[in-house]
Scaffold this motif. Structure first.
Motif, PDB file in Angstrom:
ATOM      1  N   MET A 154      -6.115  10.504  -1.677  1.00 22.08           N
ATOM      2  CA  MET A 154      -4.564  11.413  -1.813  1.00 22.08           C
ATOM      3  C   MET A 154      -4.277  12.237  -0.624  1.00 22.08           C
ATOM      4  SD  MET A 154      -4.401  11.546  -5.843  1.00 22.08           S
ATOM      5  CE  MET A 154      -2.976  12.598  -5.886  1.00 22.08           C
ATOM      6  N   THR A 155      -5.415  12.449   0.333  1.00 24.24           N
ATOM      7  CA  THR A 155      -5.107  13.327   1.243  1.00 24.24           C
ATOM      8  C   THR A 155      -4.712  12.661   2.622  1.00 24.24           C
ATOM      9  OG1 THR A 155      -6.782  14.955   0.436  1.00 24.24           O
ATOM     10  CG2 THR A 155      -6.311  15.002   2.820  1.00 24.24           C
ATOM     11  N   VAL A 156      -4.869  11.394   2.827  1.00 26.43           N
ATOM     12  CA  VAL A 156      -4.579  10.773   4.262  1.00 26.43           C
ATOM     13  C   VAL A 156      -3.261  10.877   4.336  1.00 26.43           C
ATOM     14  CG1 VAL A 156      -6.868   9.625   4.126  1.00 26.43           C
ATOM     15  CG2 VAL A 156      -4.855   8.673   3.023  1.00 26.43           C
ATOM     16  N   PRO A 157      -2.660  11.023   5.541  1.00 29.79           N
ATOM     17  CA  PRO A 157      -1.169  10.938   5.939  1.00 29.79           C
ATOM     18  C   PRO A 157      -0.787   9.341   5.628  1.00 29.79           C
ATOM     19  CG  PRO A 157      -2.533  12.229   7.865  1.00 29.79           C
ATOM     20  CD  PRO A 157      -3.453  11.555   6.727  1.00 29.79           C
ATOM     21  N   SER A 158      -1.363   8.539   5.512  1.00 28.81           N
ATOM     22  CA  SER A 158      -0.958   7.170   5.586  1.00 28.81           C
ATOM     23  C   SER A 158      -0.813   6.510   4.143  1.00 28.81           C
ATOM     24  CB  SER A 158      -2.150   6.045   5.984  1.00 28.81           C
ATOM     25  OG  SER A 158      -3.177   6.274   5.384  1.00 28.81           O
ATOM     26  N   GLN A 159      -1.054   7.710   3.202  1.00 30.42           N
ATOM     27  CA  GLN A 159      -0.820   7.344   1.709  1.00 30.42           C
ATOM     28  C   GLN A 159       0.797   6.891   1.290  1.00 30.42           C
ATOM     29  OE1 GLN A 159      -0.584   9.655  -1.820  1.00 30.42           O
ATOM     30  NE2 GLN A 159      -2.225   8.307  -2.817  1.00 30.42           N
ATOM     31  N   ALA A 160       1.586   7.425   1.892  1.00 31.77           N
ATOM     32  CA  ALA A 160       3.037   7.188   1.761  1.00 31.77           C
ATOM     33  C   ALA A 160       3.221   5.623   2.193  1.00 31.77           C
ATOM     34  CB  ALA A 160       4.042   8.028   2.559  1.00 31.77           C
ATOM     35  N   ALA A 161       2.714   5.087   3.083  1.00 30.20           N
ATOM     36  CA  ALA A 161       2.835   3.920   3.742  1.00 30.20           C
ATOM     37  C   ALA A 161       2.299   2.931   2.792  1.00 30.20           C
ATOM     38  CB  ALA A 161       2.649   3.591   5.104  1.00 30.20           C
ATOM     39  N   SER A 162       0.872   3.312   2.561  1.00 28.24           N
ATOM     40  CA  SER A 162       0.040   2.386   1.661  1.00 28.24           C
ATOM     41  C   SER A 162       0.644   2.326   0.192  1.00 28.24           C
ATOM     42  CB  SER A 162      -1.154   2.983   1.547  1.00 28.24           C
ATOM     43  OG  SER A 162      -1.263   4.030   0.824  1.00 28.24           O
ATOM     44  N   GLN A 163       1.311   3.421  -0.548  1.00 28.36           N
ATOM     45  CA  GLN A 163       1.810   3.320  -1.677  1.00 28.36           C
ATOM     46  C   GLN A 163       3.191   2.463  -1.944  1.00 28.36           C
ATOM     47  OE1 GLN A 163       0.478   4.240  -4.604  1.00 28.36           O
ATOM     48  NE2 GLN A 163      -1.258   5.151  -3.962  1.00 28.36           N
ATOM     49  N   ILE A 164       3.958   2.502  -0.701  1.00 29.25           N
ATOM     50  CA  ILE A 164       5.092   1.693  -0.581  1.00 29.25           C
ATOM     51  C   ILE A 164       4.448   0.323  -0.617  1.00 29.25           C
ATOM     52  CG2 ILE A 164       6.997   0.851   0.660  1.00 29.25           C
ATOM     53  CD1 ILE A 164       7.559   3.794   1.746  1.00 29.25           C
ATOM     54  N   SER A 165       3.620  -0.173   0.017  1.00 32.72           N
ATOM     55  CA  SER A 165       3.359  -1.403   0.383  1.00 32.72           C
ATOM     56  C   SER A 165       2.602  -1.908  -1.160  1.00 32.72           C
ATOM     57  CB  SER A 165       1.879  -1.323   1.275  1.00 32.72           C
ATOM     58  OG  SER A 165       1.150  -2.752   1.296  1.00 32.72           O
ATOM     59  N   LEU A 166       1.835  -1.049  -2.001  1.00 33.75           N
ATOM     60  CA  LEU A 166       1.373  -1.523  -3.195  1.00 33.75           C
ATOM     61  C   LEU A 166       2.478  -1.618  -4.031  1.00 33.75           C
ATOM     62  CD1 LEU A 166      -1.502   1.104  -3.477  1.00 33.75           C
ATOM     63  CD2 LEU A 166      -1.824  -1.280  -3.759  1.00 33.75           C
ATOM     64  N   ASP A 167       3.419  -0.941  -4.109  1.00 36.14           N
ATOM     65  CA  ASP A 167       4.581  -0.809  -5.147  1.00 36.14           C
ATOM     66  C   ASP A 167       5.312  -2.197  -5.126  1.00 36.14           C
ATOM     67  OD1 ASP A 167       5.730   0.772  -7.368  1.00 36.14           O
ATOM     68  OD2 ASP A 167       7.593   0.518  -5.775  1.00 36.14           O
ATOM     69  N   LEU A 168       5.688  -2.573  -3.674  1.00 39.85           N
ATOM     70  CA  LEU A 168       6.496  -3.576  -3.552  1.00 39.85           C
ATOM     71  C   LEU A 168       5.874  -4.891  -3.039  1.00 39.85           C
ATOM     72  CD1 LEU A 168       9.361  -1.635  -1.576  1.00 39.85           C
ATOM     73  CD2 LEU A 168       9.251  -2.728  -4.040  1.00 39.85           C
ATOM     74  N   ARG A 169       4.562  -4.884  -3.003  1.00 37.96           N
ATOM     75  CA  ARG A 169       3.559  -6.105  -2.768  1.00 37.96           C
ATOM     76  C   ARG A 169       3.890  -6.476  -1.429  1.00 37.96           C
ATOM     77  NH1 ARG A 169       2.362  -4.139  -6.785  1.00 37.96           N
ATOM     78  NH2 ARG A 169       1.683  -5.099  -8.915  1.00 37.96           N
ATOM     79  N   VAL A 170       3.962  -5.491  -0.429  1.00 36.61           N
ATOM     80  CA  VAL A 170       4.021  -5.837   1.073  1.00 36.61           C
ATOM     81  C   VAL A 170       2.755  -6.197   1.659  1.00 36.61           C
ATOM     82  CG1 VAL A 170       5.083  -4.689   3.394  1.00 36.61           C
ATOM     83  CG2 VAL A 170       6.293  -4.589   1.184  1.00 36.61           C
ATOM     84  N   THR A 171       2.439  -7.082   2.229  1.00 39.48           N
ATOM     85  CA  THR A 171       1.094  -7.263   2.757  1.00 39.48           C
ATOM     86  C   THR A 171       1.059  -7.537   4.210  1.00 39.48           C
ATOM     87  OG1 THR A 171       1.369  -9.754   2.437  1.00 39.48           O
ATOM     88  CG2 THR A 171       0.300  -8.543   0.649  1.00 39.48           C
ATOM     89  N   GLY A 172       2.479  -7.836   5.006  1.00 44.93           N
ATOM     90  CA  GLY A 172       2.291  -7.967   6.618  1.00 44.93           C
ATOM     91  C   GLY A 172       1.836  -6.904   7.317  1.00 44.93           C
ATOM     92  N   GLU A 173       2.223  -5.570   6.869  1.00 46.55           N
ATOM     93  CA  GLU A 173       1.612  -4.237   7.464  1.00 46.55           C
ATOM     94  C   GLU A 173       1.959  -2.964   7.200  1.00 46.55           C
ATOM     95  OE1 GLU A 173       2.895  -5.191  11.556  1.00 46.55           O
ATOM     96  OE2 GLU A 173       4.618  -3.930  11.491  1.00 46.55           O
ATOM     97  N   ALA A 174       1.226  -2.005   7.055  1.00 49.70           N
ATOM     98  CA  ALA A 174       1.570  -0.783   6.560  1.00 49.70           C
ATOM     99  C   ALA A 174       1.269   0.211   7.491  1.00 49.70           C
ATOM    100  CB  ALA A 174       1.098  -0.398   5.088  1.00 49.70           C
TER     101      ALA A 174
END
Length: 433
Positions: A154-174
C-alpha cells in the motif's frame, strides 16, 4: 498488429494513430465526478476548506483542498481496506471515466475488449507515503506486531495504477509516472504514445494524489510555499493575482479514457476531443524554484504544439499551471509571452487557472486539469479563474476572470500545463474533435 515506428515527420509531429478522448472521470475538492468538477468551475465555487482535525492544531497552515466525500464509503470495504487514499481516488475516477466512455462497469472482458490491448498510466508524487508514516507511528508506539501486513504494497507509488488494473481487469500494462507536479500530465502523454504506436488500443491515464497530511503540510509550510490565509480559505489560492501568497495543498484524481480513433469510431463512441500531442522539458535550474525566464516551459509548450502538428496561431486557450506562488506564476507568464506574445502587449490567448477553485492537487493536478480542458473543448466554454481579483501588473496575460467565456472560434488547440519541483515541465495539447 504491426507496431508503428517512433519516427518524426519533417513538420515535427510524430507519425502514428490518431488518439481521441472518449471518457472523463474525476474526484476533486469540488465533489465526486466530472460533472461536479465542471459545474463547480463554471459557477466559481471553491473546494478549499479548514483542516479541523486535531493533528493539524498548531500548524501554521490549516487549510487545504479536500475531497468532500469519504472514498472508503464508496467502495466495498474488503477492497477499500487494501488501498491507500490516492489509489481509492484513482479507482473511483477510473470507474467514472470507463463508464463515461461507454464501457461496462465490470471491466474489459464485459466490455468486449481484449484486456491485453488496454493500458493504465497514472501519475503521482507521494503515492502511499502516508501509509508508511502511519506504519512508523504504530511501530514506535505499539511495536512490530502493530504494523499492518499490507503496509508495503500500500506504500508503493504504483498502487493507484495497479488497483485500476485489478478493478477493471486491465492486463495490457499498468504504468506509473513520478515527475513532481508534472506527473499527471506526463502520464497522459506517455499513454498517448502507447496508443499511437500500437502497443495498446485503449488507455486510462491521468493522476491521483492524497498528500494532505500533517507531515506534508509541515514540510511545505517550512518552505514558505503555502498560503497561510487560514481565516479565509476560499480566498487563499489566488493564481496570477497581485496579492498571491502561495499555493494551497489539495487532493483528488482525474482520469481520461484515451482511445485509437479507428477503435472509437468502430464502436460508435462519443468523442470529446483529440489528444493531439504533448511536450516535455527540464529547467536544470534549481531543486525547487522555476527558471525565472520561463525558458524550459517555453520549450515544452513549443514541443507540445509541434507534436500536435500545429502552430502557436492554432492555440485558442491555455489551462495554466499557475499555483499562485510569486515565482511560479511569473515564470509561466514569461514562457507564454515568449511563445504567444507579440512585442510588449498582452498575450492574446485566453488563459485560465483552476487552482483558485481546487488548490494544487500535486501529481493529480495534470489529470484533473486535463479533464477540465477536455470539457472546455467539448462545451466550447472557458471556466473563469477564481481568486484573481487584481491581476499582477507583471503578468501580461488575458486571464479569464469573473464569468465563463466562449472558446474562440478560430484555431483548434487547447494546452494544459503542469510543472514541478526540480524543473519538470509537461504540456498536453488537445484538439477539437
Amino acid at each position: 498488429m504491426k507496431h508503428i515506428t517512433n519516427a518524426e515527420s519533417p513538420s515535427g509531429a510524430r507519425q502514428g494513430r490518431r488518439v481521441v478522448v472518449t471518457g472523463v472521470g474525476a474526484i476533486s475538492p469540488l465533489g465526486l465526478g466530472g460533472e461536479a468538477l465542471w459545474e463547480g468551475l463554471l459557477e466559481g465555487r471553491c473546494g478549499i476548506r479548514p483542516l479541523a482535525a486535531p493533528e493539524f492544531a498548531g500548524h501554521p497552515v490549516r487549510i487545504a483542498g479536500t475531497v468532500p466525500v469519504d472514498p472508503l464509503d464508496l467502495l466495498p470495504k474488503p477492497q477499500a481496506r487494501r488501498m491507500n487514499r490516492a489509489a481509492l481516488f484513482a479507482v473511483l475516477a477510473a470507474r467514472e471515466a470507463w463508464q463515461d466512455a461507454g464501457f461496462a462497469a465490470e471491466g474489459t472482458t464485459a466490455s468486449g475488449l481484449d484486456p491485453e490491448r488496454v493500458g493504465v498510466c497514472v501519475g503521482t508524487i507521494i503515492g502511499g507515503a502516508p501509509v508508511l508514516v502511519d506504519g512508523d507511528r504504530r511501530l514506535r508506539d505499539r511495536g512490530v506486531r502493530a504494523v499492518p501486513p499490507l503496509t508495503a504494497p500500500m506504500t508503493v507509488p504504483s498502487q493507484a495504477a495497479s488497483q485500476i488494473s485489478l478493478d477493471l481487469r486491465v492486463t495490457g500494462e499498468a504504468r506509473t509516472v513520478v515527475s513532481a507536479c508534472a506527473s499527471g500530465t506526463e502520464a497522459i502523454g506517455q499513454a498517448i504514445d502507447r496508443i499511437r504506436y500500437g502497443h495498446v488500443d485503449v488507455a486510462l491515464a491521468g493522476g491521483a494524489e492524497a498528500a494532505v497530511t500533517p507531515e506534508i503540510m509541515a514540510a511545505f509550510a517550512a518552505m514558505r510555499a503555502l498560503s497561510a490565509r487560514n481565516d479565509e480559505p476560499e480566498a487563499a489560492s489566488r493564481p496570477f493575482a497581485k496579492d498571491r501568497t502561495g499555493f494551497v495543498n489539495a487532493e483528488g484524481a482525474g482520469l481520461l479514457v484515451l482511445e485509437a480513433e479507428e477503435h472509437a469510431l468502430a464502436r460508435g463512441a462519443r468523442i470529446y476531443c483529440e489528444a493531439a500531442g504533448w511536450g516535455l522539458s527540464a529547467d536544470a535550474h534549481h531543486i525547487a524554484a522555476p527558471d525565472p525566464t520561463g525558458g524550459g516551459v517555453a520549450v515544452a509548450l513549443r514541443r507540445a504544439i509541434a507534436d500536435a502538428d500545429g502552430s502557436p496561431a492554432d492555440v485558442v486557450h491555455v489551462n495554466a499551471h499557475a499555483t499562485a506562488t510569486v515565482e511560479g506564476d511569473l515564470a509561466e507568464a514569461a514562457a507564454l509571452h515568449t511563445v504567444f506574445g507579440d512585442g510588449e502587449g498582452t498575450v492574446p490567448v485566453p488563459v485560465t487557472a483552476l487552482k483558485g477553485n481546487l488548490g494544487h492537487l500535486q501529481g493529480a493536478a495534470g489529470g484533473v486539469e486535463a479533464v477540465a480542458a477536455a470539457l472546455t473543448l467539448h462545451h466550447g466554454t472557458i471556466p473563469p479563474t477564481l481568486g484573481c481579483d487584481d491581476l499582477d501588473d507583471a503578468i501580461p496575460l488575458d486571464v479569464v476572470r469573473t464569468v465563463p467565456r466562449p472558446l474562440p472560434g478560430h484555431g483548434d488547440l487547447v494546452l494544459s500545463n503542469s510543472f514541478g519541483f526540480g524543473g519538470h515541465n509537461a504540456v498536453l495539447a488537445l484538439r477539437r474533435g
